[in-house]
Design a protein around this motif. Structure first.
Motif, PDB file in Angstrom:
ATOM      1  N   LEU A  97       0.830  -1.204   0.000  1.00  0.00           N
ATOM      2  CA  LEU A  97       0.000   0.000   0.000  1.00  0.00           C
ATOM      3  C   LEU A  97       0.866   1.256   0.000  1.00  0.00           C
ATOM      4  CD1 LEU A  97      -3.102  -0.295   2.375  1.00  0.00           C
ATOM      5  CD2 LEU A  97      -3.057   0.365  -0.020  1.00  0.00           C
ATOM      6  N   GLU A  98       1.868   1.261   0.861  1.00  0.00           N
ATOM      7  CA  GLU A  98       2.757   2.418   0.954  1.00  0.00           C
ATOM      8  C   GLU A  98       3.529   2.613  -0.337  1.00  0.00           C
ATOM      9  OE1 GLU A  98       5.087   1.506   4.381  1.00  0.00           O
ATOM     10  OE2 GLU A  98       3.505   2.022   5.810  1.00  0.00           O
ATOM     11  N   LEU A  99       3.918   1.509  -0.966  1.00  0.00           N
ATOM     12  CA  LEU A  99       4.643   1.607  -2.233  1.00  0.00           C
ATOM     13  C   LEU A  99       3.764   2.227  -3.319  1.00  0.00           C
ATOM     14  CD1 LEU A  99       7.092   0.950  -4.040  1.00  0.00           C
ATOM     15  CD2 LEU A  99       6.101  -1.319  -4.397  1.00  0.00           C
ATOM     16  N   LEU A 100       2.519   1.813  -3.396  1.00  0.00           N
ATOM     17  CA  LEU A 100       1.610   2.319  -4.426  1.00  0.00           C
ATOM     18  C   LEU A 100       1.268   3.794  -4.217  1.00  0.00           C
ATOM     19  CD1 LEU A 100      -0.822  -0.716  -4.791  1.00  0.00           C
ATOM     20  CD2 LEU A 100       1.017  -0.026  -6.348  1.00  0.00           C
ATOM     21  N   GLN A 101       1.523   4.286  -3.006  1.00  0.00           N
ATOM     22  CA  GLN A 101       1.272   5.699  -2.719  1.00  0.00           C
ATOM     23  C   GLN A 101       2.554   6.526  -2.714  1.00  0.00           C
ATOM     24  OE1 GLN A 101      -2.424   6.175   0.151  1.00  0.00           O
ATOM     25  NE2 GLN A 101      -1.058   4.641   0.972  1.00  0.00           N
ATOM     26  N   SER A 102       3.668   5.879  -3.043  1.00  0.00           N
ATOM     27  CA  SER A 102       4.943   6.591  -3.100  1.00  0.00           C
ATOM     28  C   SER A 102       4.998   7.477  -4.337  1.00  0.00           C
ATOM     29  CB  SER A 102       6.105   5.594  -3.110  1.00  0.00           C
ATOM     30  OG  SER A 102       6.092   4.820  -4.302  1.00  0.00           O
ATOM     31  N   GLU A 103       5.990   8.350  -4.390  1.00  0.00           N
ATOM     32  CA  GLU A 103       6.090   9.326  -5.480  1.00  0.00           C
ATOM     33  C   GLU A 103       6.149   8.658  -6.851  1.00  0.00           C
ATOM     34  OE1 GLU A 103       8.968  13.072  -6.847  1.00  0.00           O
ATOM     35  OE2 GLU A 103       9.401  11.931  -5.022  1.00  0.00           O
ATOM     36  N   ARG A 104       6.773   7.503  -6.926  1.00  0.00           N
ATOM     37  CA  ARG A 104       6.926   6.805  -8.204  1.00  0.00           C
ATOM     38  C   ARG A 104       5.582   6.396  -8.806  1.00  0.00           C
ATOM     39  NH1 ARG A 104      11.261   3.321 -10.290  1.00  0.00           N
ATOM     40  NH2 ARG A 104      12.329   3.528  -8.279  1.00  0.00           N
ATOM     41  N   THR A 121      -2.981 -12.022  -1.452  1.00  0.00           N
ATOM     42  CA  THR A 121      -2.102 -10.885  -1.202  1.00  0.00           C
ATOM     43  C   THR A 121      -2.832  -9.567  -1.435  1.00  0.00           C
ATOM     44  OG1 THR A 121      -0.140 -12.162  -1.831  1.00  0.00           O
ATOM     45  CG2 THR A 121       0.059  -9.762  -1.896  1.00  0.00           C
ATOM     46  N   PHE A 122      -3.599  -9.511  -2.526  1.00  0.00           N
ATOM     47  CA  PHE A 122      -4.343  -8.284  -2.802  1.00  0.00           C
ATOM     48  C   PHE A 122      -5.410  -8.035  -1.741  1.00  0.00           C
ATOM     49  CE2 PHE A 122      -7.594  -5.819  -5.240  1.00  0.00           C
ATOM     50  CZ  PHE A 122      -6.819  -4.682  -5.428  1.00  0.00           C
ATOM     51  N   THR A 123      -5.972  -9.098  -1.204  1.00  0.00           N
ATOM     52  CA  THR A 123      -6.978  -8.949  -0.156  1.00  0.00           C
ATOM     53  C   THR A 123      -6.395  -8.288   1.086  1.00  0.00           C
ATOM     54  OG1 THR A 123      -8.179 -10.891  -0.960  1.00  0.00           O
ATOM     55  CG2 THR A 123      -8.657 -10.181   1.283  1.00  0.00           C
ATOM     56  N   GLN A 124      -5.107  -8.495   1.344  1.00  0.00           N
ATOM     57  CA  GLN A 124      -4.481  -7.852   2.504  1.00  0.00           C
ATOM     58  C   GLN A 124      -4.485  -6.332   2.337  1.00  0.00           C
ATOM     59  OE1 GLN A 124      -4.224 -10.270   4.781  1.00  0.00           O
ATOM     60  NE2 GLN A 124      -4.865 -11.335   2.928  1.00  0.00           N
ATOM     61  N   LEU A 125      -4.351  -5.873   1.086  1.00  0.00           N
ATOM     62  CA  LEU A 125      -4.483  -4.440   0.830  1.00  0.00           C
ATOM     63  C   LEU A 125      -5.910  -3.992   1.134  1.00  0.00           C
ATOM     64  CD1 LEU A 125      -1.919  -5.155  -1.014  1.00  0.00           C
ATOM     65  CD2 LEU A 125      -2.639  -3.205  -2.395  1.00  0.00           C
ATOM     66  N   LEU A 126      -6.869  -4.816   0.693  1.00  0.00           N
ATOM     67  CA  LEU A 126      -8.271  -4.466   0.892  1.00  0.00           C
ATOM     68  C   LEU A 126      -8.634  -4.377   2.363  1.00  0.00           C
ATOM     69  CD1 LEU A 126      -9.984  -6.668  -1.865  1.00  0.00           C
ATOM     70  CD2 LEU A 126      -9.246  -4.276  -2.009  1.00  0.00           C
ATOM     71  N   VAL A 127      -8.025  -5.237   3.185  1.00  0.00           N
ATOM     72  CA  VAL A 127      -8.287  -5.202   4.630  1.00  0.00           C
ATOM     73  C   VAL A 127      -7.880  -3.843   5.186  1.00  0.00           C
ATOM     74  CG1 VAL A 127      -7.615  -6.140   6.871  1.00  0.00           C
ATOM     75  CG2 VAL A 127      -8.122  -7.692   4.973  1.00  0.00           C
ATOM     76  N   HIS A 128      -6.687  -3.376   4.818  1.00  0.00           N
ATOM     77  CA  HIS A 128      -6.227  -2.064   5.280  1.00  0.00           C
ATOM     78  C   HIS A 128      -7.111  -0.946   4.734  1.00  0.00           C
ATOM     79  CE1 HIS A 128      -2.572  -3.329   7.311  1.00  0.00           C
ATOM     80  NE2 HIS A 128      -2.247  -4.073   6.264  1.00  0.00           N
ATOM     81  N   ILE A 129      -7.458  -1.034   3.459  1.00  0.00           N
ATOM     82  CA  ILE A 129      -8.279   0.006   2.835  1.00  0.00           C
ATOM     83  C   ILE A 129      -9.652   0.082   3.480  1.00  0.00           C
ATOM     84  CG2 ILE A 129      -9.479   0.646   0.701  1.00  0.00           C
ATOM     85  CD1 ILE A 129      -7.060  -0.433  -0.846  1.00  0.00           C
ATOM     86  N   SER A 130     -10.251  -1.080   3.757  1.00  0.00           N
ATOM     87  CA  SER A 130     -11.597  -1.110   4.332  1.00  0.00           C
ATOM     88  C   SER A 130     -11.646  -0.540   5.746  1.00  0.00           C
ATOM     89  CB  SER A 130     -12.137  -2.547   4.334  1.00  0.00           C
ATOM     90  OG  SER A 130     -11.361  -3.377   5.175  1.00  0.00           O
ATOM     91  N   GLN A 131     -10.500  -0.510   6.403  1.00  0.00           N
ATOM     92  CA  GLN A 131     -10.451   0.049   7.761  1.00  0.00           C
ATOM     93  C   GLN A 131     -10.403   1.568   7.755  1.00  0.00           C
ATOM     94  OE1 GLN A 131      -7.016  -1.961   9.374  1.00  0.00           O
ATOM     95  NE2 GLN A 131      -8.145  -3.844   9.818  1.00  0.00           N
TER      96      GLN A 131
END
Length: 281
Positions: A97-104, A121-131
């Motif tokens: 998640l942090e990588l996808l929000q980095s400047e690059r 693996t993608f679901t782990q991103l969704l868990v953070h996003i849903s929170q």
């Protein structure tokens, strides 16, 4: 990492972290010689989440599909420990998640293509996003489409079978039995979490168009569970396309059914209107 054949024809590899490689497609010609940098900043990125034990030669065939279209490709590989101990999987999801929000990547449109456990693996991103959907709203709006190939869906036994087949195929029966015992012993840290993750995926905060590839004879992906998931997403208003076969191979549909696979994928990509620079020429 992909072979030299790709890297020698205008694809540059950047190792960003362990099991994370970014392939920059420099072979896509610019619109004009004085094309402003902002165009490059908005070039779409394919987030590829492979299956466990994927070989570079097999992965290259999928990457090539997107290279030819002009995409850059970010490959994030999963590790078995992130699945058997979900807390580590969550940490991995947070890092991504942090990588996808980095400047690059912060201004880049995203397309997701996940295979097998890559969907976990993608679901782990969704868990953070849903929170905290508000915090990650900009990111979710950049995800323009989702492709899921051979998702591991079904019972705990289905997960145990998948673990055995991908990690220790020569000891499949023994590994399955040990896995079932492990899941039972650590139910609170594993099974309960898996069920929560499944709920998060079913009610994903990302509702962009989705394409599913699956088959009826996949021991690691229950076809009825897949159809139930697809029906649920459709009822939520998600534009879902599904390509199902009676007989195929887990994470091997492209090899078994190349024409149908590519027809479905190309039609889906065109429907997104996410035209890369190369396609605009």
């Amino acid at each position: 990492m992909l072979g030299r054949a790709f890297l020698s024809r205008g694809i540059t590899a950047h190792r960003l972290a362990k099991n994370v490689t970014f392939y920059v497609n420099e072979s896509a010609p610019p619109v004009s010689e004085d094309r402003p940098k902002v165009c490059e900043d908005h070039k779409p990125v394919l987030l590829m989440l492979p299956w466990l034990g994927s070989r570079p030669q097999a992965l290259a065939k999928y990457c090539d599909i997107y290279f030819r279209t002009g995409y850059d490709v970010l490959v994030v590989e999963s590790q078995v420990q992130e699945f058997v101990w979900p807390r580590w999987g969550l940490d991995h999801g947070k890092m991504l998640l942090e990588l996808l929000q980095s400047e690059r990547f912060v201004s880049r449109p995203l397309l997701v293509h996940a295979f097998s456990i890559g969907g976990y693996t993608f679901t782990q991103l969704l868990v953070h996003i849903s929170q905290d959907t508000q915090k990650y709203q900009a990111l979710t709006q950049r995800i323009k489409g989702q492709v899921y190939d051979s998702l591991v869906v079904g019972s705990v036994e289905t997960m145990a079978i998948g673990l055995a087949k991908t990690v220790f195929p020569r000891m499949e029966t023994l590994v399955k039995q040990v896995s079932m015992l492990y899941f039972d012993t650590f139910r609170r840290q594993t099974v309960d979490y898996y069920n929560k993750s499944i709920g998060t995926f079913r009610n994903s905060p990302i509702t962009t168009p989705a394409l599913f590839f699956f088959c009826e004879n996949d021991a690691m992906s229950n076809s009825q569970a897949m159809e139930d998931l697809i029906d649920h997403w459709k009822k939520r208003g998600v534009d879902v396309t599904a390509q199902k076969w009676e007989v195929s191979t887990h994470a091997g549909h492209l090899k078994r059914h190349p024409q149908e696979y590519m027809t479905s994928l190309n039609r889906f990509l065109q429907s997104l209107c996410l035209a890369p620079l190369k396609a605009k020429m």
